[in-house]
Design a protein around this motif. Structure first.
Motif, PDB file in Angstrom:
ATOM      1  N   ILE A  27       0.818  -1.231   0.000  1.00 45.17           N
ATOM      2  CA  ILE A  27       0.000   0.000   0.000  1.00 45.17           C
ATOM      3  C   ILE A  27       0.848   1.277   0.000  1.00 45.17           C
ATOM      4  O   ILE A  27       0.316   2.367   0.162  1.00 45.17           O
ATOM      5  N   HIS A  28       2.163   1.147  -0.159  1.00 40.72           N
ATOM      6  CA  HIS A  28       3.008   2.348  -0.130  1.00 40.72           C
ATOM      7  C   HIS A  28       4.241   2.112  -1.003  1.00 40.72           C
ATOM      8  O   HIS A  28       5.074   1.257  -0.698  1.00 40.72           O
ATOM      9  N   SER A  29       4.336   2.883  -2.100  1.00 39.97           N
ATOM     10  CA  SER A  29       5.505   2.774  -2.980  1.00 39.97           C
ATOM     11  C   SER A  29       5.523   3.964  -3.939  1.00 39.97           C
ATOM     12  O   SER A  29       4.544   4.721  -4.026  1.00 39.97           O
ATOM     13  N   HIS A  30       6.628   4.094  -4.639  1.00 44.14           N
ATOM     14  CA  HIS A  30       6.825   5.241  -5.549  1.00 44.14           C
ATOM     15  C   HIS A  30       7.244   4.698  -6.910  1.00 44.14           C
ATOM     16  O   HIS A  30       8.410   4.736  -7.283  1.00 44.14           O
ATOM     17  N   LEU A  31       6.277   4.163  -7.629  1.00 48.72           N
ATOM     18  CA  LEU A  31       6.541   3.371  -8.837  1.00 48.72           C
ATOM     19  C   LEU A  31       6.097   4.037 -10.127  1.00 48.72           C
ATOM     20  O   LEU A  31       6.322   3.485 -11.199  1.00 48.72           O
ATOM     21  N   LEU A  32       5.429   5.193 -10.032  1.00 48.24           N
ATOM     22  CA  LEU A  32       4.997   5.854 -11.274  1.00 48.24           C
ATOM     23  C   LEU A  32       6.141   6.741 -11.792  1.00 48.24           C
ATOM     24  O   LEU A  32       6.802   7.429 -11.011  1.00 48.24           O
ATOM     25  N   PRO A  33       6.373   6.713 -13.113  1.00 48.95           N
ATOM     26  CA  PRO A  33       7.616   7.287 -13.648  1.00 48.95           C
ATOM     27  C   PRO A  33       7.667   8.810 -13.654  1.00 48.95           C
ATOM     28  O   PRO A  33       6.740   9.480 -14.103  1.00 48.95           O
ATOM     29  N   GLY A  34       8.793   9.328 -13.137  1.00 50.69           N
ATOM     30  CA  GLY A  34       9.153  10.733 -13.340  1.00 50.69           C
ATOM     31  C   GLY A  34       8.339  11.774 -12.605  1.00 50.69           C
ATOM     32  O   GLY A  34       8.401  12.950 -12.959  1.00 50.69           O
ATOM     33  N   ILE A  35       7.603  11.377 -11.546  1.00 46.96           N
ATOM     34  CA  ILE A  35       6.798  12.407 -10.877  1.00 46.96           C
ATOM     35  C   ILE A  35       7.165  12.592  -9.406  1.00 46.96           C
ATOM     36  O   ILE A  35       6.574  13.436  -8.726  1.00 46.96           O
ATOM     37  N   ASP A  36       8.092  11.797  -8.900  1.00 46.69           N
ATOM     38  CA  ASP A  36       8.595  12.052  -7.536  1.00 46.69           C
ATOM     39  C   ASP A  36      10.006  11.480  -7.428  1.00 46.69           C
ATOM     40  O   ASP A  36      10.700  11.336  -8.436  1.00 46.69           O
ATOM     41  N   ASP A  37      10.441  11.143  -6.233  1.00 47.32           N
ATOM     42  CA  ASP A  37      11.813  10.641  -6.056  1.00 47.32           C
ATOM     43  C   ASP A  37      11.896   9.125  -6.211  1.00 47.32           C
ATOM     44  O   ASP A  37      12.885   8.511  -5.825  1.00 47.32           O
ATOM     45  N   GLY A  38      10.858   8.520  -6.798  1.00 47.59           N
ATOM     46  CA  GLY A  38      10.872   7.081  -7.049  1.00 47.59           C
ATOM     47  C   GLY A  38      11.352   6.776  -8.453  1.00 47.59           C
ATOM     48  O   GLY A  38      12.347   7.340  -8.922  1.00 47.59           O
ATOM     49  N   SER A  39      10.627   5.911  -9.144  1.00 46.90           N
ATOM     50  CA  SER A  39      11.042   5.478 -10.485  1.00 46.90           C
ATOM     51  C   SER A  39      11.188   6.665 -11.452  1.00 46.90           C
ATOM     52  O   SER A  39      10.283   7.494 -11.569  1.00 46.90           O
ATOM     53  N   PRO A  40      12.319   6.741 -12.184  1.00 46.21           N
ATOM     54  CA  PRO A  40      12.522   7.868 -13.112  1.00 46.21           C
ATOM     55  C   PRO A  40      11.854   7.688 -14.475  1.00 46.21           C
ATOM     56  O   PRO A  40      11.594   8.671 -15.163  1.00 46.21           O
ATOM     57  N   ASP A  41      11.612   6.424 -14.886  1.00 48.27           N
ATOM     58  CA  ASP A  41      11.054   6.212 -16.231  1.00 48.27           C
ATOM     59  C   ASP A  41      10.234   4.920 -16.260  1.00 48.27           C
ATOM     60  O   ASP A  41      10.295   4.107 -15.329  1.00 48.27           O
ATOM     61  N   THR A  42       9.483   4.748 -17.338  1.00 47.44           N
ATOM     62  CA  THR A  42       8.553   3.607 -17.415  1.00 47.44           C
ATOM     63  C   THR A  42       9.289   2.266 -17.360  1.00 47.44           C
ATOM     64  O   THR A  42       8.817   1.310 -16.733  1.00 47.44           O
ATOM     65  N   GLU A  43      10.455   2.208 -17.977  1.00 44.55           N
ATOM     66  CA  GLU A  43      11.227   0.960 -17.974  1.00 44.55           C
ATOM     67  C   GLU A  43      11.584   0.550 -16.538  1.00 44.55           C
ATOM     68  O   GLU A  43      11.449  -0.622 -16.150  1.00 44.55           O
ATOM     69  N   THR A  44      12.041   1.517 -15.747  1.00 47.61           N
ATOM     70  CA  THR A  44      12.365   1.223 -14.338  1.00 47.61           C
ATOM     71  C   THR A  44      11.108   0.829 -13.575  1.00 47.61           C
ATOM     72  O   THR A  44      11.123  -0.099 -12.754  1.00 47.61           O
ATOM     73  N   SER A  45      10.003   1.537 -13.846  1.00 50.54           N
ATOM     74  CA  SER A  45       8.733   1.191 -13.175  1.00 50.54           C
ATOM     75  C   SER A  45       8.393  -0.272 -13.419  1.00 50.54           C
ATOM     76  O   SER A  45       8.056  -1.004 -12.484  1.00 50.54           O
ATOM     77  N   LEU A  46       8.492  -0.692 -14.680  1.00 57.23           N
ATOM     78  CA  LEU A  46       8.140  -2.079 -15.021  1.00 57.23           C
ATOM     79  C   LEU A  46       9.072  -3.068 -14.345  1.00 57.23           C
ATOM     80  O   LEU A  46       8.643  -4.122 -13.863  1.00 57.23           O
ATOM     81  N   PHE A  47      10.363  -2.730 -14.305  1.00 49.81           N
ATOM     82  CA  PHE A  47      11.332  -3.605 -13.633  1.00 49.81           C
ATOM     83  C   PHE A  47      10.953  -3.773 -12.152  1.00 49.81           C
ATOM     84  O   PHE A  47      10.891  -4.903 -11.635  1.00 49.81           O
ATOM     85  N   LEU A  48      10.691  -2.650 -11.466  1.00 50.96           N
ATOM     86  CA  LEU A  48      10.370  -2.708 -10.032  1.00 50.96           C
ATOM     87  C   LEU A  48       9.054  -3.456  -9.802  1.00 50.96           C
ATOM     88  O   LEU A  48       8.927  -4.254  -8.864  1.00 50.96           O
ATOM     89  N   ILE A  49       8.079  -3.202 -10.656  1.00 55.52           N
ATOM     90  CA  ILE A  49       6.778  -3.857 -10.509  1.00 55.52           C
ATOM     91  C   ILE A  49       6.920  -5.370 -10.710  1.00 55.52           C
ATOM     92  O   ILE A  49       6.367  -6.164  -9.942  1.00 55.52           O
ATOM     93  N   GLU A  50       7.690  -5.769 -11.698  1.00 53.87           N
ATOM     94  CA  GLU A  50       7.893  -7.207 -11.928  1.00 53.87           C
ATOM     95  C   GLU A  50       8.611  -7.851 -10.740  1.00 53.87           C
ATOM     96  O   GLU A  50       8.255  -8.953 -10.305  1.00 53.87           O
ATOM     97  N   GLU A  51       9.593  -7.159 -10.191  1.00 53.55           N
ATOM     98  CA  GLU A  51      10.302  -7.686  -9.016  1.00 53.55           C
ATOM     99  C   GLU A  51       9.356  -7.816  -7.818  1.00 53.55           C
ATOM    100  O   GLU A  51       9.429  -8.779  -7.071  1.00 53.55           O
TER     101      GLU A  51
END
Ligand SMILES: [Fe+2]
Length: 254
Positions: A27-51
């Motif tokens: 219920i708490h993560s920063h996985l959407l690309p480029g809008i905060d200090d979490g994932s910088p881009d969609t590719e990274t988002s997908l990697f983190l989500i798959e993990e």
């Protein structure tokens, strides 16, 4: 030989078993690309989500920051980014469910958003993940809670163990519960990621049954590595495993 092999196997899978059977929903993560200090881009988002899927989660309610001076996100921006990531996840064949809310920094700006009903709460029920200042307590934190509850929102206080100013007055945590707040543990606090004092506070809150939810607060791959390390930490895993976290309530199929 066989029992040694078996115990090594189950040790390796301990965090996966815990997350897939007892937690199910982050219920708490920063996985959407480029809008905060979490994932910088969609590719990274997908990697983190798959993990996160591989480590046992079946659903993620991701929570980009909304803090006006630093991360001036809006419900529209968050929904647009979620749609992009959801589509990309489907294309990649990921099965995990994705939803989004926000981690709201509690300040005057947040009060204005509340007054305008310009909020992206959890889908069901109307929970708001609320972050407090790290350095010093809000003078009027009880009033801030009341502002949410009187509008029908239930605050989930993000990582209370990280607010060091309450370590010497832990009655503040029970007071938050009395005011109607729910509390969310950052799982990496138990791993020791934020330091020994924060780990001690998290253990205190677990032992006193004050938490309601657990979250990863995942920003990047380093967090993932530390999350996996928990598998080797038997005492810490025991503490987590015997706790009745309510995350599963967010999973429609449970
Ligand atoms: Fe966060």
């Amino acid at each position: 030989m066989f029992s040694f092999f078996k115990s090594k196997q189950s040790k390796q899978n301990r965090i996966i078993e815990f997350l897939s059977n007892q937690v199910v929903v982050d219920i708490h993560s920063h996985l959407l690309p480029g809008i905060d200090d979490g994932s910088p881009d969609t590719e990274t988002s997908l990697f983190l989500i798959e993990e996160l899927q591989n480590i046992g989660f079946k659903k993620l309610i991701t929570t980009p920051h909304i803090r006006m001076e630093v991360y001036p996100n809006t419900p529209t921006i968050i929904r647009e980014k979620l749609a992009i990531v959801k589509e990309a996840a489907i294309q990649k064949g990921l099965k995990i469910e994705l939803e989004a809310s926000s981690e709201y920094y509690i300040d005057d700006n947040f009060t204005e958003l509340l007054q305008n009903e310009d909020i992206i709460p959890f889908p069901q029920p109307r929970y708001i993940l609320a972050e407090y200042p790290m350095i010093a307590p809000l003078m009027n934190f009880e009033q801030r809670v009341f502002e949410m509850t009187k509008r029908g929102y239930t605050p989930i206080i993000a990582h209370p163990e990280r607010y060091r100013y309450w370590h010497k007055s832990p009655e503040a945590f029970a007071r938050l519960k009395d005011l109607g707040c729910l509390l969310q543990l950052n799982i990496l606090a138990i791993e020791g990621y934020y330091g020994p004092d924060i780990k001690d506070c998290a253990k205190y809150l677990l032992k006193n049954n004050l938490y309601d939810f657990v979250g990863t607060d995942l920003h990047h791959e380093r967090h993932l590595g530390r999350l996996k390390k928990l598998t080797e930490m038997s005492k810490e895993m025991q503490l987590l495993e015997k706790y009745d976290f309510k995350n599963k309530n967010f999973f429609s199929n449970s």
